[in-house]
Design a protein around this motif. Structure first.
Motif, PDB file in Angstrom:
ATOM      1  N   LEU A  77       0.836  -1.210   0.000  1.00 47.56           N
ATOM      2  CA  LEU A  77       0.000   0.000   0.000  1.00 47.56           C
ATOM      3  C   LEU A  77       0.865   1.253   0.000  1.00 47.56           C
ATOM      4  CD1 LEU A  77      -2.746  -0.945   2.606  1.00 47.56           C
ATOM      5  CD2 LEU A  77      -3.110  -0.483   0.176  1.00 47.56           C
ATOM      6  N   HIS A  78       1.927   1.195   0.788  1.00 43.61           N
ATOM      7  CA  HIS A  78       2.786   2.365   0.952  1.00 43.61           C
ATOM      8  C   HIS A  78       3.460   2.755  -0.367  1.00 43.61           C
ATOM      9  CE1 HIS A  78       4.945   4.310   4.598  1.00 43.61           C
ATOM     10  NE2 HIS A  78       4.615   5.195   3.698  1.00 43.61           N
ATOM     11  N   TYR A  79       3.961   1.740  -1.055  1.00 41.15           N
ATOM     12  CA  TYR A  79       4.705   2.008  -2.295  1.00 41.15           C
ATOM     13  C   TYR A  79       3.770   2.217  -3.487  1.00 41.15           C
ATOM     14  CZ  TYR A  79       8.218   1.503  -5.953  1.00 41.15           C
ATOM     15  OH  TYR A  79       9.033   1.717  -7.043  1.00 41.15           O
ATOM     16  N   ASN A 127      10.442  12.555   0.752  1.00 35.64           N
ATOM     17  CA  ASN A 127      10.611  11.864   2.033  1.00 35.64           C
ATOM     18  C   ASN A 127      10.561  10.348   1.857  1.00 35.64           C
ATOM     19  OD1 ASN A 127      10.583  14.446   3.007  1.00 35.64           O
ATOM     20  ND2 ASN A 127       8.538  14.331   3.929  1.00 35.64           N
ATOM     21  N   HIS A 128       9.575   9.894   1.088  1.00 35.83           N
ATOM     22  CA  HIS A 128       9.464   8.448   0.881  1.00 35.83           C
ATOM     23  C   HIS A 128      10.634   7.908   0.060  1.00 35.83           C
ATOM     24  CE1 HIS A 128       5.250   9.173   2.127  1.00 35.83           C
ATOM     25  NE2 HIS A 128       5.340   7.943   2.596  1.00 35.83           N
ATOM     26  N   THR A 129      11.116   8.706  -0.902  1.00 41.20           N
ATOM     27  CA  THR A 129      12.252   8.250  -1.713  1.00 41.20           C
ATOM     28  C   THR A 129      13.480   8.027  -0.826  1.00 41.20           C
ATOM     29  OG1 THR A 129      11.387   9.498  -3.597  1.00 41.20           O
ATOM     30  CG2 THR A 129      13.672   8.776  -3.743  1.00 41.20           C
ATOM     31  N   ILE A 214      12.108   8.314   9.359  1.00 41.01           N
ATOM     32  CA  ILE A 214      11.129   7.289   9.743  1.00 41.01           C
ATOM     33  C   ILE A 214       9.741   7.892   9.579  1.00 41.01           C
ATOM     34  CG2 ILE A 214      10.274   5.756  11.552  1.00 41.01           C
ATOM     35  CD1 ILE A 214      13.031   5.888  12.858  1.00 41.01           C
ATOM     36  N   ASP A 215       8.970   7.290   8.704  1.00 41.77           N
ATOM     37  CA  ASP A 215       7.600   7.734   8.431  1.00 41.77           C
ATOM     38  C   ASP A 215       6.721   7.371   9.624  1.00 41.77           C
ATOM     39  OD1 ASP A 215       5.005   8.067   7.456  1.00 41.77           O
ATOM     40  OD2 ASP A 215       5.467   7.222   5.482  1.00 41.77           O
ATOM     41  N   VAL A 216       6.127   8.357  10.263  1.00 45.22           N
ATOM     42  CA  VAL A 216       5.236   8.048  11.381  1.00 45.22           C
ATOM     43  C   VAL A 216       3.785   8.433  11.071  1.00 45.22           C
ATOM     44  CG1 VAL A 216       7.011   7.970  13.149  1.00 45.22           C
ATOM     45  CG2 VAL A 216       5.879  10.138  12.703  1.00 45.22           C
ATOM     46  N   GLU A 218       0.163   7.089  10.166  1.00 45.18           N
ATOM     47  CA  GLU A 218      -0.453   5.819  10.579  1.00 45.18           C
ATOM     48  C   GLU A 218      -0.426   4.771   9.470  1.00 45.18           C
ATOM     49  OE1 GLU A 218      -4.300   6.589  12.260  1.00 45.18           O
ATOM     50  OE2 GLU A 218      -3.425   7.023  14.230  1.00 45.18           O
ATOM     51  N   HIS A 219      -0.476   5.194   8.191  1.00 47.42           N
ATOM     52  CA  HIS A 219      -0.486   4.201   7.103  1.00 47.42           C
ATOM     53  C   HIS A 219       0.799   3.378   7.084  1.00 47.42           C
ATOM     54  CE1 HIS A 219       1.255   7.650   4.561  1.00 47.42           C
ATOM     55  NE2 HIS A 219       2.198   6.725   4.587  1.00 47.42           N
ATOM     56  N   SER A 220       1.848   3.876   7.735  1.00 46.61           N
ATOM     57  CA  SER A 220       3.118   3.149   7.684  1.00 46.61           C
ATOM     58  C   SER A 220       3.243   2.096   8.790  1.00 46.61           C
ATOM     59  CB  SER A 220       4.288   4.134   7.760  1.00 46.61           C
ATOM     60  OG  SER A 220       4.314   4.755   9.018  1.00 46.61           O
TER      61      SER A 220
END
Ligand code: MN3
Length: 257
Positions: A77-79, A127-129, A214-216, A218-220
């Motif tokens: 889902l995240h990617y 950020n995600h990259t 670090i992604d905080v 909730e989806h992560s």
């Protein structure tokens, strides 16, 4: 058809006047022919985004590669959903603007608090990259030289992890915890809200280029860890490749000099 019958006995109480009368009813319910199919895991190589300035970073691991630390469904889902959407939205917003010719870090460092949509979408992309680049199923350690740099700034790698965990758990609502290199070449930890990052003016207590985050949101973490951000952060460290963090440090250091 293989017919399986399930016998269900239903007791019904029927009141007739003041006297209880118990009835027994037998119902035959056919069961499905086959067990439900196993849900297929998607392939990161199949994720497509629209043409644009910012490319989708191709993760070099499958969605289930980071199990049991980060779960398959969350990674997919995240990617495939969240990240791909940020790539598309950032490209839509940047198209035809003067930002198209600039390095991503330069754009981010110029975004004012009034440019909320671009901060959200380009921040989400960047950020995600950064984060996806530092994850690995078989994480490597950093060089002795980089570990020494961590020791100089934080005392130890363990202490750096503790400080990142403290930042991650202290974010109110959605955001990120960060390890950055400051404009003077120092290492520091900080945090930001939403999809802001420490390159953006006014986003963090420390200005710097992210080399690990670090992604905080909730989806992560919510599917596996519910509200336990501390456990999630520990799981992230299990799949953090410090050699890749070091590579981002080396890149960023070359840019600021
Ligand atoms: Mn996310």
């Amino acid at each position: 058809m293989k017919k399986l019958l399930l016998r269900i006995t239903v007791f019904t109480l029927v009141f007739v006047g003041c006297q209880d009368k118990k009835l027994t009813e037998v119902v035959e319910v056919p069961l499905p022919d086959e067990a439900p199919a196993v849900v297929a895991i998607g392939n990161p190589d199949h994720v497509r985004v629209n043409e644009g300035t910012f490319p989708l970073y191709k993760i070099p691991y499958t969605y289930d590669a980071l199990e049991p630390h980060l779960d398959t469904k969350t990674m997919e889902l995240h990617y495939a959903k969240h990240y791909a959407n940020y790539v598309n939205r950032a490209n839509e917003l940047i198209k035809g603007t003067s930002y198209e010719r600039l390095a991503t870090e330069t754009i981010l460092s110029q975004l004012s608090v009034n440019q909320a949509e671009l901060r959200n979408q380009l921040g989400g992309y960047y950020n995600h990259t950064v984060w996806f680049k530092t994850l690995s199923a078989k994480p490597d350690e950093a060089s002795a030289e980089f570990n020494q740099l961590i020791n100089t700034h934080f005392g130890s790698l363990q202490e750096l992890k503790s400080q990142l965990t403290a930042e991650a758990t202290a974010v109110f609502g959605s955001g990120w915890a960060w390890l950055v290199i400051t404009p003077t070449g120092k290492l520091a930890v900080t945090s930001t809200k939403n999809q802001d990052n420490p390159l953006m003016p006014g986003a963090a207590t420390v200005i710097g280029t992210p080399i690990f985050g670090i992604d905080v949101w909730e989806h992560s973490y919510y599917l596996k860890f519910n509200s336990n951000r501390g456990s999630y952060t520990q799981a992230v460290f299990e799949v953090t490749d410090w050699k890749k963090v070091e590579a981002l440090y080396t890149e960023a250091r070359a840019r600021i000099q």
